[in-house]
Every structure is written in structure tokens, then in C-alpha cells.
Write an enzyme that holds these catalytic residues in place. Structure first.
Site, mmCIF file in Angstrom:
data_model
loop_
_atom_site.group_PDB
_atom_site.id
_atom_site.type_symbol
_atom_site.label_atom_id
_atom_site.label_comp_id
_atom_site.label_asym_id
_atom_site.label_seq_id
_atom_site.Cartn_x
_atom_site.Cartn_y
_atom_site.Cartn_z
ATOM 1 N N HIS A 159 74.373 37.842 51.092
ATOM 2 C CA HIS A 159 75.020 38.456 50.057
ATOM 3 C C HIS A 159 75.273 40.025 50.197
ATOM 4 C CE1 HIS A 159 74.911 35.223 47.523
ATOM 5 N NE2 HIS A 159 73.626 34.740 47.598
ATOM 6 N N ASP B 160 68.407 31.640 42.002
ATOM 7 C CA ASP B 160 69.236 30.395 42.216
ATOM 8 C C ASP B 160 68.466 29.241 41.621
ATOM 9 O OD1 ASP B 160 71.762 31.068 43.427
ATOM 10 O OD2 ASP B 160 70.748 31.385 45.314
#
Length: 262
Positions: free
Chosen positions: A46, A173
Site C-alpha cells: 500500500h 481487512d
């Protein structure tokens, strides 16, 4: 071979504080490495950076007391081996959900006969030392990232894969998958985190976790997590600047705690 501080601290039952870099800057990497953290993870999943950035950042981290680690974008053995050759001492791999994926990760991090890592240590020799090849299997860490419901359900199978050095948890997540959002409270994903922690602790496998702040990191340590990441570089930079602006303008503190956990 140069010691892996993460391994040595965990073996001594000490806590590891891990820095996290999402900005492609060797200058920042060097500064974070001198901040008191024990390891620094370069985020290729990311983070706003690529391999060339990661190489320069690991070189900068090498000038500090911290151990360099990398979060790879996905389970790509060739890329994992390339980053190990570049000097990474630990590989955190996201979205590991099965024992088969776990074995692929471990094999990519180990030279034969324990794995299938290709020979070509390159910068690993410069950072690790002339005995790098002989000692790498006992020094480099293979770290599956647990962040899916399937991984939680199959955590015992994943932990049974020989060569897993640590488990790293991605709270957000899991929150998305189990609670449907990343806000708090999120009881289902919190229960899942503790389920993984209990299973790993039973096998004496340490567990790390991404946190939104130092306060959350302290709470996770009290829960039994052995490695904590108290936010990433971008979160700390922007949070600090907002606070400086607020103080300069004498504005009230109305900002809620940022949730930047992966």
C-alpha cells in the site's frame, strides 16, 4: 552474519516496536531507523513506492540500529527472493489464507534443502556479511499476514507449516470482512484477532499487529502481541502537522483518533 534484532528480541521475550514506511524516501527511512524502533518495514503493498525506492530505503535503514523488513504486494516468490537479495531480513506477505500459500512463502525465504530460494544474495552479502548464505535460513524471517476469514478458520493449519517465524495481523481487512466496516466497535474481528493470538501463542509463535497509534500499541502488548507497529510514516506526519496547526491557531481538539491500521 549480522543479527536480526527482531529474532533476538523475541527470543529474549522482549517486545519489538516496528516502524512502517509508505513514503518512498531514504531520508525518512534513515530517520525512522534512528527513532528507537527495533525494525522498519518498507511497505510495497500500500506504500507509494517501488523496488528502487525500497532498495535505497533499506540501504538507509542499514545505517541505523533497526532491522530492515519488507511487506511485499502479494505472494510472488520471484519478487520475495529479489527483495531478500536486496537485504530484507523479514518478509511480511499479505492475504495468506491457506497452508499451501504459507508453504510457498516459507520456501521462497529459505535456501535448499529447506526451501527453493534461488542463489544470488547480491546486497544480502554486503548487509549480512560473508557468511550470509550459510546463516540466512536461520536469520531471515517468513511472516504470513493473516487478514481474511479463511485464514482465521485455518489458522491451526497455517501455524503447522514448518518455518513460520511470526504471524502478522491486519486488523482493518479483517474488520471489513467480518464486521462490514472499519469503525469501532468491531466485535467479530476483534474476537478473530484474539483467536489467532491464542493459537499462535500455544505454539510459541510470536504475533505482530498493525496499530493506529502508540496507545493502541500499548493495549495490544498488554493483550499478548509481541511486535507492534504504532502507525505508518504518513499517518504520523499528517497527524503531527494537524496538531501543530491546531495549536498555532488555538483551535479546539475535535479530531477523532485516526484509524490507519492495515
Amino acid at each position: 552474519m549480522r543479527a536480526n534484532t527482531v529474532r533476538t528480541r523475541l527470543a529474549a521475550s522482549q517486545i519489538v516496536v516496528n516502524g512502517w514506511l509508505s513514503i518512498g524516501s531514504s531520508y525518512s527511512a534513515e530517520g525512522i531507523g534512528h527513532s528507537g524502533v527495533h525494525s522498519v518495514t518498507v511497505d510495497l503493498q500500500h506504500g507509494m513506492l517501488g523496488f528502487s525506492d525500497a532498495l535505497a530505503m533499506m540501504q538507509a535503514i542499514s545505517a541505523t540500529p533497526a532491522t530492515p523488513m519488507v511487506r511485499v504486494p502479494d505472494l510472488d516468490p520471484a519478487q520475495i527472493m529479489h527483495l531478500l537479495d536486496a537485504g530484507a531480513y523479514g518478509i511480511i506477505c499479505p492475504m495468506i489464507s491457506t497452508p499451501e500459500q504459507t508453504k510457498t512463502l516459507v520456501d521462497a525465504c529459505r535456501y535448499p534443502p529447506l526451501g527453493n530460494r534461488s542463489f544470488g544474495p547480491s546486497r544480502g552479502l554486503l548487509y549480512g556479511g560473508p557468511d550470509y548464505v550459510a546463516q540466512a535460513n536461520e536469520t531471515v524471517m517468513a511472516i504470513p499476514m493473516i487478514e481474511t476469514p479463511e485464514a482465521v478458520d485455518r489458522i491451526d493449519e497455517i501455524l503447522d507449516v514448518e518455518g513460520v517465524d511470526m504471524i502478522y495481523l491486519g486488523p482493518n481487512d479483517l474488520a471489513f470482512a467480518l464486521d462490514g466496516h472499519v469503525d469501532h466497535p468491531r466485535p467479530k474481528s476483534e474476537a478473530a484477532l484474539l483467536r489467532v493470538l491464542k493459537a499462535a501463542t500455544k505454539r510459541n509463535i510470536p504475533v505482530g499487529i498493525f496499530c493506529a497509534s502508540g496507545a493502541e500499541a500499548r493495549m495490544r502488548i498488554e493483550q499478548g502481541f509481541r511486535l507492534v507497529t504504532p502507525g505508518n510514516d504518513f499517518a504520523h506526519l499528517t497527524r503531527s502537522m494537524r496538531e501543530a496547526v491546531r495549536i498555532a491557531l488555538e483551535e479546539p481538539d475535535t479530531e477523532a483518533t485516526a484509524q490507519n491500521g492495515y
